[in-house]
Design a protein around this motif. Structure first.
Motif, PDB file in Angstrom:
ATOM      1  N   ILE A 264      79.386  20.182   1.002  1.00 32.75           N
ATOM      2  CA  ILE A 264      78.840  19.677   2.261  1.00 32.75           C
ATOM      3  C   ILE A 264      79.058  18.173   2.311  1.00 32.75           C
ATOM      4  O   ILE A 264      78.788  17.463   1.340  1.00 32.75           O
ATOM      5  N   ASP A 265      79.550  17.685   3.435  1.00 35.84           N
ATOM      6  CA  ASP A 265      79.877  16.270   3.599  1.00 35.84           C
ATOM      7  C   ASP A 265      78.696  15.521   4.210  1.00 35.84           C
ATOM      8  O   ASP A 265      78.436  15.622   5.408  1.00 35.84           O
ATOM      9  N   ASP A 266      78.010  14.794   3.375  1.00 35.51           N
ATOM     10  CA  ASP A 266      76.840  14.037   3.828  1.00 35.51           C
ATOM     11  C   ASP A 266      77.207  12.983   4.861  1.00 35.51           C
ATOM     12  O   ASP A 266      76.452  12.736   5.802  1.00 35.51           O
ATOM     13  N   ALA A 267      78.349  12.370   4.729  1.00 34.84           N
ATOM     14  CA  ALA A 267      78.725  11.260   5.610  1.00 34.84           C
ATOM     15  C   ALA A 267      78.923  11.688   7.063  1.00 34.84           C
ATOM     16  O   ALA A 267      78.784  10.870   7.975  1.00 34.84           O
ATOM     17  N   SER A 268      79.232  12.946   7.293  1.00 34.05           N
ATOM     18  CA  SER A 268      79.493  13.404   8.665  1.00 34.05           C
ATOM     19  C   SER A 268      78.247  13.964   9.364  1.00 34.05           C
ATOM     20  O   SER A 268      78.328  14.412  10.503  1.00 34.05           O
ATOM     21  N   ARG A 269      77.115  13.895   8.712  1.00 35.10           N
ATOM     22  CA  ARG A 269      75.887  14.435   9.301  1.00 35.10           C
ATOM     23  C   ARG A 269      75.324  13.492  10.363  1.00 35.10           C
ATOM     24  O   ARG A 269      75.240  12.290  10.151  1.00 35.10           O
ATOM     25  N   PRO A 270      74.865  14.069  11.486  1.00 31.83           N
ATOM     26  CA  PRO A 270      74.162  13.230  12.473  1.00 31.83           C
ATOM     27  C   PRO A 270      72.814  12.782  11.904  1.00 31.83           C
ATOM     28  O   PRO A 270      72.160  13.537  11.192  1.00 31.83           O
ATOM     29  N   ARG A 271      72.433  11.572  12.215  1.00 29.31           N
ATOM     30  CA  ARG A 271      71.172  10.999  11.711  1.00 29.31           C
ATOM     31  C   ARG A 271      70.323  10.523  12.885  1.00 29.31           C
ATOM     32  O   ARG A 271      70.813   9.824  13.770  1.00 29.31           O
TER      33      ARG A 271
ATOM     34  N   LEU B  32      78.727  29.522 -14.109  1.00 31.53           N
ATOM     35  CA  LEU B  32      78.042  28.240 -14.252  1.00 31.53           C
ATOM     36  C   LEU B  32      78.478  27.269 -13.161  1.00 31.53           C
ATOM     37  O   LEU B  32      77.652  26.593 -12.547  1.00 31.53           O
ATOM     38  N   GLN B  33      79.775  27.212 -12.892  1.00 34.89           N
ATOM     39  CA  GLN B  33      80.275  26.320 -11.836  1.00 34.89           C
ATOM     40  C   GLN B  33      79.755  26.746 -10.467  1.00 34.89           C
ATOM     41  O   GLN B  33      79.387  25.905  -9.645  1.00 34.89           O
ATOM     42  N   ALA B  34      79.701  28.042 -10.214  1.00 37.25           N
ATOM     43  CA  ALA B  34      79.203  28.536  -8.926  1.00 37.25           C
ATOM     44  C   ALA B  34      77.733  28.167  -8.730  1.00 37.25           C
ATOM     45  O   ALA B  34      77.330  27.755  -7.636  1.00 37.25           O
ATOM     46  N   VAL B  35      76.938  28.291  -9.779  1.00 37.07           N
ATOM     47  CA  VAL B  35      75.524  27.909  -9.695  1.00 37.07           C
ATOM     48  C   VAL B  35      75.397  26.408  -9.481  1.00 37.07           C
ATOM     49  O   VAL B  35      74.597  25.942  -8.670  1.00 37.07           O
ATOM     50  N   SER B  36      76.197  25.651 -10.179  1.00 40.73           N
ATOM     51  CA  SER B  36      76.183  24.194 -10.008  1.00 40.73           C
ATOM     52  C   SER B  36      76.556  23.803  -8.578  1.00 40.73           C
ATOM     53  O   SER B  36      75.913  22.939  -7.968  1.00 40.73           O
TER      54      SER B  36
ATOM     55  N   ALA C  85      74.085  21.925  -5.875  1.00 41.15           N
ATOM     56  CA  ALA C  85      74.452  20.636  -5.280  1.00 41.15           C
ATOM     57  C   ALA C  85      74.389  20.699  -3.760  1.00 41.15           C
ATOM     58  O   ALA C  85      73.785  19.830  -3.116  1.00 41.15           O
ATOM     59  N   ASP C  86      74.998  21.717  -3.165  1.00 40.92           N
ATOM     60  CA  ASP C  86      74.990  21.803  -1.705  1.00 40.92           C
ATOM     61  C   ASP C  86      73.608  22.137  -1.161  1.00 40.92           C
ATOM     62  O   ASP C  86      73.202  21.611  -0.127  1.00 40.92           O
ATOM     63  N   LEU C  87      72.878  22.993  -1.851  1.00 37.20           N
ATOM     64  CA  LEU C  87      71.549  23.345  -1.357  1.00 37.20           C
ATOM     65  C   LEU C  87      70.601  22.156  -1.461  1.00 37.20           C
ATOM     66  O   LEU C  87      69.817  21.906  -0.536  1.00 37.20           O
ATOM     67  N   GLU C  88      70.678  21.402  -2.539  1.00 35.77           N
ATOM     68  CA  GLU C  88      69.829  20.206  -2.655  1.00 35.77           C
ATOM     69  C   GLU C  88      70.180  19.190  -1.574  1.00 35.77           C
ATOM     70  O   GLU C  88      69.294  18.584  -0.968  1.00 35.77           O
ATOM     71  N   SER C  89      71.460  19.010  -1.326  1.00 36.17           N
ATOM     72  CA  SER C  89      71.884  18.100  -0.269  1.00 36.17           C
ATOM     73  C   SER C  89      71.347  18.574   1.086  1.00 36.17           C
ATOM     74  O   SER C  89      70.823  17.790   1.878  1.00 36.17           O
ATOM     75  N   HIS C  90      71.464  19.862   1.340  1.00 32.97           N
ATOM     76  CA  HIS C  90      70.967  20.447   2.589  1.00 32.97           C
ATOM     77  C   HIS C  90      69.453  20.249   2.710  1.00 32.97           C
ATOM     78  O   HIS C  90      68.953  19.822   3.755  1.00 32.97           O
TER      79      HIS C  90
END
Length: 179
Positions: free
Chosen positions: A4-11, A147-151, A155-160
């Motif tokens: 997920i690209d944090d920089a492209s999110r509307p704020r 392990l990579q899939a969980v990681s 990462a994306d869920l925490e960002s979300h």
């Protein structure tokens, strides 16, 4: 799947001063997300035990499936076990009820649209984790993929979650919506 690209999110957040009472819905949302964070930490521990030899793929899958209440099979057809059901339920409530209510505040409409898009990314991760948990049961050499899939999921869920907690607190408070 790209992260997920944090920089492209509307704020929008930061434009409104909320009362402590108005902040309660955002606090509740954060508590719900904290529950998921704890469950994902348990899943990570299960995968770690698989990799260090103290667990097995069945334990990893059981950890995934123990993360949510049971729902009907129809509700979860094609999704990845109980963790997927619980997150699907949570995101479904947001998509069907919370986001349309918030979208009436025009400035928040792009935020809810983005959050709904991110739900699809999260669910793709969940399906991948469950698929790999099944695959590892048959072929333990694929544990690193799991392990990579969980990681990636974490990462994306925490960002979300972090984005949603910041951007949704104000509209929830302004509209007096509970979570």
């Amino acid at each position: 799947m790209p992260p997920i690209d944090d920089a492209s999110r509307p704020r929008v957040a930061g434009s409104v001063d909320l009362t402590p009472r108005q902040r309660m819905a955002g606090d509740h949302l954060r508590m719900i997300h904290d529950h998921f964070r704890g469950q994902l930490a348990a899943l990570t521990r299960a995968v770690g035990s698989l990799l260090d030899g103290s667990g097995d793929a069945g334990a990893v899958r059981a950890e995934v499936h123990a993360l949510a209440p049971a729902l009907s099979a129809q509700q979860v057809a094609g999704l990845c076990g109980q963790v997927c059901r619980f997150l699907t339920m949570h995101h479904g409530i947001e998509d069907r009820n919370l986001f349309p209510a918030v979208a009436v505040l025009e400035e928040y409409a792009p935020v809810v649209a983005r959050l709904a898009e991110e739900h699809l990314v999260v669910h793709a991760h969940l399906e991948r984790v469950d698929d790999l948990a099944v695959a590892v049961a048959a072929d333990p050499t694929r544990a690193d993929e799991l392990l990579q899939a969980v990681s990636d999921l974490r990462a994306d869920l925490e960002s979300h979650f972090a984005y949603e907690e910041v951007e949704m607190t104000e509209p929830l408070g302004l509209l007096g919506l509970g979570v």
